[in-house]
Design an enzyme around this catalytic site. Structure first.
Site, PDB file in Angstrom:
ATOM      1  CG  ASP A   1      -8.422  -4.387  -3.045  1.00 55.88           C
ATOM      2  OD1 ASP A   1      -9.622  -4.209  -2.779  1.00 55.88           O
ATOM      3  OD2 ASP A   1      -7.717  -3.550  -3.638  1.00 55.88           O
TER       4      ASP A   1
ATOM      5  CG  HIS B   1      -2.073   0.901   1.091  1.00 53.69           C
ATOM      6  ND1 HIS B   1      -2.020   2.234   1.393  1.00 53.69           N
ATOM      7  CD2 HIS B   1      -3.329   0.653   0.643  1.00 53.69           C
ATOM      8  CE1 HIS B   1      -3.196   2.770   1.137  1.00 53.69           C
ATOM      9  NE2 HIS B   1      -4.005   1.842   0.683  1.00 53.69           N
TER      10      HIS B   1
HETATM   11  N1  ACO Z   1       4.067  -7.467  -4.394  1.00 52.21           N
HETATM   12  C1  ACO Z   1       5.411  -7.478  -4.499  1.00 52.21           C
HETATM   13  N2  ACO Z   1       6.188  -6.401  -4.329  1.00 52.21           N
HETATM   14  C2  ACO Z   1       5.569  -5.262  -4.012  1.00 52.21           C
HETATM   15  C3  ACO Z   1       4.186  -5.180  -3.865  1.00 52.21           C
HETATM   16  C4  ACO Z   1       3.426  -6.339  -4.065  1.00 52.21           C
HETATM   17  N3  ACO Z   1       2.104  -6.339  -3.961  1.00 52.21           N
HETATM   18  N4  ACO Z   1       3.849  -3.918  -3.557  1.00 52.21           N
HETATM   19  C5  ACO Z   1       4.984  -3.216  -3.523  1.00 52.21           C
HETATM   20  N5  ACO Z   1       6.038  -4.037  -3.785  1.00 52.21           N
HETATM   21  C6  ACO Z   1       7.452  -3.650  -3.821  1.00 52.21           C
HETATM   22  C7  ACO Z   1       7.794  -3.047  -5.171  1.00 52.21           C
HETATM   23  O1  ACO Z   1       8.214  -4.024  -6.086  1.00 52.21           O
HETATM   24  C8  ACO Z   1       8.877  -2.070  -4.794  1.00 52.21           C
HETATM   25  O2  ACO Z   1      10.062  -2.802  -4.620  1.00 52.21           O
HETATM   26  P1  ACO Z   1      11.498  -2.131  -4.990  1.00 52.21           P
HETATM   27  O3  ACO Z   1      11.646  -0.984  -4.037  1.00 52.21           O
HETATM   28  O4  ACO Z   1      12.464  -3.239  -4.772  1.00 52.21           O
HETATM   29  O5  ACO Z   1      11.382  -1.696  -6.412  1.00 52.21           O
HETATM   30  C9  ACO Z   1       8.448  -1.568  -3.420  1.00 52.21           C
HETATM   31  O6  ACO Z   1       7.658  -2.622  -2.864  1.00 52.21           O
HETATM   32  C10 ACO Z   1       7.613  -0.308  -3.485  1.00 52.21           C
HETATM   33  O7  ACO Z   1       6.529  -0.568  -4.373  1.00 52.21           O
HETATM   34  P2  ACO Z   1       5.797   0.550  -5.234  1.00 52.21           P
HETATM   35  O8  ACO Z   1       5.039  -0.120  -6.329  1.00 52.21           O
HETATM   36  O9  ACO Z   1       6.763   1.612  -5.591  1.00 52.21           O
HETATM   37  O10 ACO Z   1       4.810   1.110  -4.138  1.00 52.21           O
HETATM   38  P3  ACO Z   1       3.673   2.119  -4.405  1.00 52.21           P
HETATM   39  O11 ACO Z   1       3.440   2.845  -3.146  1.00 52.21           O
HETATM   40  O12 ACO Z   1       3.930   2.925  -5.623  1.00 52.21           O
HETATM   41  O13 ACO Z   1       2.430   1.165  -4.764  1.00 52.21           O
HETATM   42  C11 ACO Z   1       0.648  -0.332  -4.619  1.00 52.21           C
HETATM   43  C12 ACO Z   1       1.444   0.769  -3.895  1.00 52.21           C
HETATM   44  C13 ACO Z   1       0.259   0.142  -6.012  1.00 52.21           C
HETATM   45  C14 ACO Z   1      -0.628  -0.633  -3.848  1.00 52.21           C
HETATM   46  C15 ACO Z   1       1.530  -1.597  -4.698  1.00 52.21           C
HETATM   47  O14 ACO Z   1       1.842  -2.053  -3.408  1.00 52.21           O
HETATM   48  C16 ACO Z   1       0.890  -2.691  -5.525  1.00 52.21           C
HETATM   49  O15 ACO Z   1       1.004  -2.678  -6.755  1.00 52.21           O
HETATM   50  N6  ACO Z   1       0.203  -3.693  -4.878  1.00 52.21           N
HETATM   51  C17 ACO Z   1      -0.439  -4.753  -5.609  1.00 52.21           C
HETATM   52  C18 ACO Z   1      -1.798  -4.281  -6.147  1.00 52.21           C
HETATM   53  C19 ACO Z   1      -2.814  -4.100  -5.040  1.00 52.21           C
HETATM   54  O16 ACO Z   1      -3.030  -4.981  -4.206  1.00 52.21           O
HETATM   55  N7  ACO Z   1      -3.472  -2.935  -5.060  1.00 52.21           N
HETATM   56  C20 ACO Z   1      -4.523  -2.599  -4.083  1.00 52.21           C
HETATM   57  C21 ACO Z   1      -4.030  -1.537  -3.130  1.00 52.21           C
HETATM   58  S1  ACO Z   1      -5.247  -1.166  -1.923  1.00 52.21           S
HETATM   59  C22 ACO Z   1      -6.347  -0.202  -2.756  1.00 52.21           C
HETATM   60  O17 ACO Z   1      -6.033   0.484  -3.698  1.00 52.21           O
HETATM   61  C23 ACO Z   1      -7.728  -0.219  -2.296  1.00 52.21           C
END
Ligand code: ACO
Length: 465
Positions: free
Chosen positions: A402, A346
């Site tokens: 989710d 998140h």
């Molecule tokens: N699985 C694996 N790795 C992850 C995940 C995940 N679900 N989420 C974040 N990471 C990792 C990224 O790969 C990144 O790693 P790095 O620093 O080595 O490159 C680091 O954690 C930061 O991730 P970002 O994508 O930059 O985080 P951001 O804050 O931009 O994104 C998000 C948040 C979009 C929710 C992300 O965690 C994600 O894509 N999750 C999966 C989709 C999901 O479940 N979305 C629902 C969110 S809740 C909602 O919207 C109601």
């Protein structure tokens, strides 16, 4: 109170007690202090850390894992309140008296029927459309329920709103802060107009918010039925908001237990700070576009798999994993390929999402009477263990809302392609509450991009390229 619903209340109260023991109650932070514009903050890509506005609607404390609506913590609201009451709270800023709640429920019941919207919607190939695309269309069509005169007379008066084009301000000019924002929109004129708007059932005031909050579930349920070759079902005026949604969707009046769990799920999803869909809704509303079009934009933003669309992806992911024994291996492979695991991580929470904390024991409770969900739940638990042991401490990645919501909806007989729409059914409360609040001191949203392309290129006529 029936035993099942009492058990749900107790489960939530247990979660609340554990969380309070873990993190304490004194969680005020720098993000709960009133500040004057211009505000200095560190901004990362994706506007991470940017402060878009001041708000009293709700607060997300990502480091402690707390969610607050209008000062009330989400655990208390889930344990004691209803979606209708929480919606009133979000819109009006205070809990209603019994009389106020009753008349609010009557208003929702009156707006729940949407025959002319459904008639228009059925002119489109809804059965072949993405459910969220159809819902967005439905939100826009709902506007047509007002007469032309209503629509025109309730239009915001643009003469007192001065939009800005930041490109006309030199890059070096620092933001001018609040005095500039007041110049942007005359507060006195706004309030006079807003009161008028409240009385009108037009497309920009409180009534329109209620019209959308009541109508979106009817539209979502109708879309689901049309996609399955069934006719929409009329709402039942004797049912609650949550029960009506399930009834219009499945054709069956839900048990008190299912109604209670749906109500909790709707409360949990009603608002969540300046998330992508709320921001999208506000950006559109800040142009003085109307609430229907603004909410349509919120629905569009919510549909993506990184946001509300993740709940549908989670179920597909669990089905692909197949069995709990495969979860560890699947997780390793997915992370090695640098793919995201849906339902985890998140932007704000770097700890366990409080909404997932509530939903997890509810799935376990429901699975007792829904044996078909048990294998999926076991796979989910194994996946949670695999992801959290790998990424929890290192990157602050834990289950988000989710992850468990889809399992709940599956137990209650909702088709997978309706999970994200169900999220929208709840979030429309937060979207509209925040728009009503933001319009009180509206300033058009207009961030800027850093231009990193070339300059001073010489134009070459086409025949010489
Ligand atoms: N699985 C694996 N790795 C992850 C995940 C995940 N679900 N989420 C974040 N990471 C990792 C990224 O790969 C990144 O790693 P790095 O620093 O080595 O490159 C680091 O954690 C930061 O991730 P970002 O994508 O930059 O985080 P951001 O804050 O931009 O994104 C998000 C948040 C979009 C929710 C992300 O965690 C994600 O894509 N999750 C999966 C989709 C999901 O479940 N979305 C629902 C969110 S809740 C909602 O919207 C109601």
């Amino acid at each position: 109170m029936a035993k099942g619903t009492r058990d749900i209340t107790n489960l939530i109260l247990n979660v609340a007690r554990d969380v309070r023991k873990e993190i304490g109650t004194d969680v005020a932070s720098e993000f709960t202090q009133r500040r004057r514009w211009p505000i200095s903050c560190t901004v990362g890509p994706g506007l991470e850390g940017a402060i878009a506005c001041l708000s009293k609607v709700g607060y997300v404390d990502g480091s402690h894992g707390l969610l607050v609506y209008r000062g009330y913590d989400i655990f208390d609201l889930c344990a004691r309140s209803t979606f209708e009451e929480v919606t009133y709270l979000l819109l009006k800023g205070r809990l209603p008296s019994a009389r106020q709640l009753n008349s609010f429920k009557k208003k929702l019941a009156a707006y729940r029927k949407a025959p002319s919207t459904l008639r228009l919607l059925m002119g489109f190939p809804v059965e072949n459309m993405n459910t969220m695309a159809a819902l967005r269309l439905g939100a826009n069509l709902k506007r047509q329920e007002f007469t032309y005169i209503d629509r025109e007379s309730a239009r915001p008066d643009v003469s007192s709103a001065i939009s800005t084009d930041e490109d006309s301000i030199p890059m070096e000019t620092p933001p001018r802060g609040e005095p500039h924002a007041i110049y942007e929109f005359d507060r006195k004129q706004y309030h006079a107009r807003n009161i008028r708007r409240d009385r009108l059932a037009g497309p920009s005031g409180f009534d329109s918010c209620c019209h959308l909050i009541a109508g979106i579930p009817t539209i979502a349920a109708a879309i689901s039925r049309l996609r399955r070759g069934e006719m929409p079902i009329e709402p039942d005026p004797d049912l609650s908001h949550a029960a009506n949604y399930m009834y219009m969707l499945t054709g069956k009046r839900p048990s008190p237990l299912d109604e209670r769990i749906m109500d909790v799920a709707l409360i949990l999803h009603a608002d969540h700070g300046m998330n992508a869909s709320t921001f999208a809704t506000l950006v559109v509303a800040s142009t003085l576009s109307d609430i229907y079009i603004s909410v349509g934009s919120g629905i569009a933003a919510l549909s993506g798999p990184l946001h509300g669309g993740a709940n549908e992806e989670v179920l597909r992911q669990l089905r692909r994993i197949g069995d709990a024994s495969n979860a560890d291996e699947w997780c390793k492979k997915t992370l090695a390929r640098k793919h995201k695991v849906f339902g985890f991580g998140h932007r704000v929470y770097k700890t366990y999402d409080p909404r997932a904390r509530v939903l997890k024991p509810l799935v376990a409770y429901l699975a007792k009477t829904h044996p078909e969900a048990k294998p999926l739940l076991k796979t989910a638990e194994a996946l949670e263990e695999a992801v959290v042991s790998t990424l929890g401490a290192e990157k602050g990645i834990y289950p988000n809302v989710d992850f468990y919501s889809g399992l709940i909806y599956t137990c209650m007989g909702l088709p997978t392609d309706m999970f994200t729409s169900t999220f929208a059914v709840a979030r429309v409360s937060g979207w509209t509450a925040r728009v009503l609040e933001y319009l009180e001191m509206n300033r058009i949203f207009r961030p800027r991009a850093l231009y990193v392309g070339p300059l001073n290129k010489e134009y070459v006529p086409i025949e010489q390229r």
